[in-house]
Design an enzyme around this catalytic site. Sequence first.
Site, PDB file in Angstrom:
ATOM      1  N   HIS A 188      -3.170  17.734  58.572  1.00  0.00           N
ATOM      2  CA  HIS A 188      -2.685  18.112  57.346  1.00  0.00           C
ATOM      3  C   HIS A 188      -1.836  18.036  56.141  1.00  0.00           C
ATOM      4  O   HIS A 188      -1.452  17.199  55.646  1.00  0.00           O
ATOM      5  CB  HIS A 188      -2.251  20.263  57.496  1.00  0.00           C
ATOM      6  CG  HIS A 188      -3.312  20.611  57.578  1.00  0.00           C
ATOM      7  ND1 HIS A 188      -4.558  20.508  56.839  1.00  0.00           N
ATOM      8  CD2 HIS A 188      -3.844  21.798  58.337  1.00  0.00           C
ATOM      9  CE1 HIS A 188      -5.604  20.937  57.504  1.00  0.00           C
ATOM     10  NE2 HIS A 188      -4.914  22.237  57.916  1.00  0.00           N
ATOM     11  N   ARG A 332     -22.195  14.782  45.394  1.00  0.00           N
ATOM     12  CA  ARG A 332     -23.357  14.568  46.749  1.00  0.00           C
ATOM     13  C   ARG A 332     -23.539  16.378  46.993  1.00  0.00           C
ATOM     14  O   ARG A 332     -22.447  17.029  46.660  1.00  0.00           O
ATOM     15  CB  ARG A 332     -22.080  14.108  47.437  1.00  0.00           C
ATOM     16  CG  ARG A 332     -23.467  14.434  49.024  1.00  0.00           C
ATOM     17  CD  ARG A 332     -22.232  13.821  50.137  1.00  0.00           C
ATOM     18  NE  ARG A 332     -20.999  14.633  50.810  1.00  0.00           N
ATOM     19  CZ  ARG A 332     -20.325  14.225  51.568  1.00  0.00           C
ATOM     20  NH1 ARG A 332     -20.377  12.862  52.184  1.00  0.00           N
ATOM     21  NH2 ARG A 332     -19.074  15.225  51.560  1.00  0.00           N
ATOM     22  N   GLU A 431     -26.101   7.613  55.920  1.00  0.00           N
ATOM     23  CA  GLU A 431     -25.440   7.689  57.204  1.00  0.00           C
ATOM     24  C   GLU A 431     -25.897   7.771  58.744  1.00  0.00           C
ATOM     25  O   GLU A 431     -25.621   8.287  59.454  1.00  0.00           O
ATOM     26  CB  GLU A 431     -24.705   9.129  56.940  1.00  0.00           C
ATOM     27  CG  GLU A 431     -25.121  10.292  56.586  1.00  0.00           C
ATOM     28  CD  GLU A 431     -24.324  10.910  55.806  1.00  0.00           C
ATOM     29  OE1 GLU A 431     -22.876  11.206  55.432  1.00  0.00           O
ATOM     30  OE2 GLU A 431     -24.394  11.088  54.598  1.00  0.00           O
ATOM     31  N   ASN A 454     -18.216   6.089  56.988  1.00  0.00           N
ATOM     32  CA  ASN A 454     -18.360   7.143  58.350  1.00  0.00           C
ATOM     33  C   ASN A 454     -19.088   8.017  59.215  1.00  0.00           C
ATOM     34  O   ASN A 454     -18.736   7.993  60.354  1.00  0.00           O
ATOM     35  CB  ASN A 454     -17.146   8.553  57.592  1.00  0.00           C
ATOM     36  CG  ASN A 454     -16.107   7.753  56.772  1.00  0.00           C
ATOM     37  OD1 ASN A 454     -16.027   6.554  56.981  1.00  0.00           O
ATOM     38  ND2 ASN A 454     -15.298   8.734  55.972  1.00  0.00           N
ATOM     39  N   ASP A 455     -20.207   8.389  58.867  1.00  0.00           N
ATOM     40  CA  ASP A 455     -20.940   8.649  59.861  1.00  0.00           C
ATOM     41  C   ASP A 455     -21.487   7.562  60.443  1.00  0.00           C
ATOM     42  O   ASP A 455     -21.639   7.862  61.452  1.00  0.00           O
ATOM     43  CB  ASP A 455     -21.744  10.100  59.270  1.00  0.00           C
ATOM     44  CG  ASP A 455     -21.233  11.495  59.259  1.00  0.00           C
ATOM     45  OD1 ASP A 455     -19.745  11.491  60.064  1.00  0.00           O
ATOM     46  OD2 ASP A 455     -20.985  12.016  58.768  1.00  0.00           O
ATOM     47  N   CYS A 502     -19.780   4.646  49.932  1.00  0.00           N
ATOM     48  CA  CYS A 502     -18.372   5.550  49.525  1.00  0.00           C
ATOM     49  C   CYS A 502     -17.648   6.027  50.916  1.00  0.00           C
ATOM     50  O   CYS A 502     -17.279   6.769  51.002  1.00  0.00           O
ATOM     51  CB  CYS A 502     -19.102   6.729  49.513  1.00  0.00           C
ATOM     52  SG  CYS A 502     -20.594   7.674  49.754  1.00  0.00           S
TER      53      CYS A 502
END
Length: 574
Positions: A188, A332, A431, A454-455, A502
């Site tokens: 965070h 999305r 993905e 990313n995935d 993306c």
Amino acid sequence: MEWRGIAASSGIAMGPAFLLKEEKVDVTRYQVNDIEQEIKRFEEKVKQSISELEAIQQKAKEKLGEKEAQIFAAHILVLQDPEYIGAVKDKIQRESINAEAALKEITDQFITIFESMDNEYMRERAADIRDVSSRVLKRLAGIEEKSLEDFNEPVVLVAHDLTPSDTAQLDRDKVAGFATNIGGRTSHSAIMARSMEIPAVVGLKNILEEVQAGDYLIVDGIEGVVYKNPSSSLIEEYTAKKKAYEAELAELKKLKTEPSITKDGHRVEIAANIGNLNDAKAAVENGAEGIGLFRTEFLYMGRTDLPSEEEQFEAYKQVAEMFAKDHPIVIRTLDIGGDKELPYLDLPKELNPFLGYRAIRLCLDRTDIFKTQLRAILRASVYGNIKMMYPMISSLQELRQANQVLAEVKQELDQQNIPYNKEMEVGMMIEIPAAAVIADQLAKEVDFFSIGTNDLIQYTMAVDRMNERVSYLYQPFNPAVLRLINMVIQAAHKEGKWAGMCGEMAGTLPAIPILLGMGLDEFSMSASSVLKARSLIRKLNVAKMRQVTEKVLQMETADEIVRYVEQEVLAKVK
């Protein structure tokens, strides 16, 4: 003396050290006679803590935006949770003990439960409970919060760790940078530091113990290094580096309104990934040519119930209206599951949530939730160049099912005479490796692809990128990953469709020449990466990049590929 850690937020900071040492509360367990009075004392401190958190939340919203402020909404929910707070009061009642001891014992139980869970998101909630319980414990002990804003000059904040509460209160004019013993790029505090553009290095292990208040520090948030009491020559060197870094940022700002066009006249689109309105503002300020990924799940998080159709409609409409009519806004549909949970949906716990009931799978099962979102997106589509895409599609059957639900919603809107863009483009994310392999079939039934690296990387390499033991296998430049990406782009183009990306890879400088050579049409990234990407693209020649890509696709290792691009492309265009 120097420390090497993790570069969490770019930039260079210099100044005297201000040590933020946690005031520990020694909890002694003792019997109380007036149980009702003890419960009342506990309730008053909880109420005080909630008021403090609400003030911090408002401050975070003003400084950082809605998304970051949601962290404190989650903290407030912890203190309003009848199961947690009720357990403390029940313990005071049953065992006739003091509030401090009851709070600590119940908190320790909750933290143990959360930290033992397989789900990364749930493990992170343990930090939230620890943070808020510490606040209440201090109030019970009569310790008031130190203000991080009462500095006379810009300082470098040094701490074991910075809680979200600490970071949200930082004043950019008074805190030049920070350095912490623990933490990572996805914590965070690191995310907030980047939002506030405060240079930060984390994961330094023992810096708090080795630094004295007033020691002069240099924080290099670019290389991930911190220096204590540096020599005058090193200070001069970093003063020059700081000026050069700021000059580079100022130079990049000149490209804000320039087109993303290569030296040989090939135009691509550089868009931004966002989660909320504040992110959209940053995208506009950094010259993004639209939104390539609107992560709508953030509209659903940090709250106790589902967002209404009207709330979603307003959010999509506002973002669309921030950009020129021809700038695309790719929304999305809901991508909940994996590391993103909605407690109020009360979904069953899964052994492997990343491969489980999530994203389009959840939406096709809970069509009530899905249809509400589709209505909001369609209604907003008349206010800008809105496009929509489905996440986690793994088969043609799933794509057709999703499109069938969309067709039903369109029919409902038609019957109600509610306007929407009947030509709105509908695409899907690639993905999952299975989707990449059948991209030639899928391309016939969508308007575009957006590659979610990313995935895609994680699933292709069978590696959890959050697992430190195997994260070295998370390789964006692995030949298998690059071949899948190339396959997807070619499949789209064969059907006359466009392909975007993306994932984080789209904004990674060594990846851009390769993707350009593959023919990627749209690069979508964090707002802070847009101008650097545009600067590089304007120095490249597509014809030459095609040759580079041809060579890269024949190479055997990720290291070989990165080394080649850095030496043969990046080093020659600086």
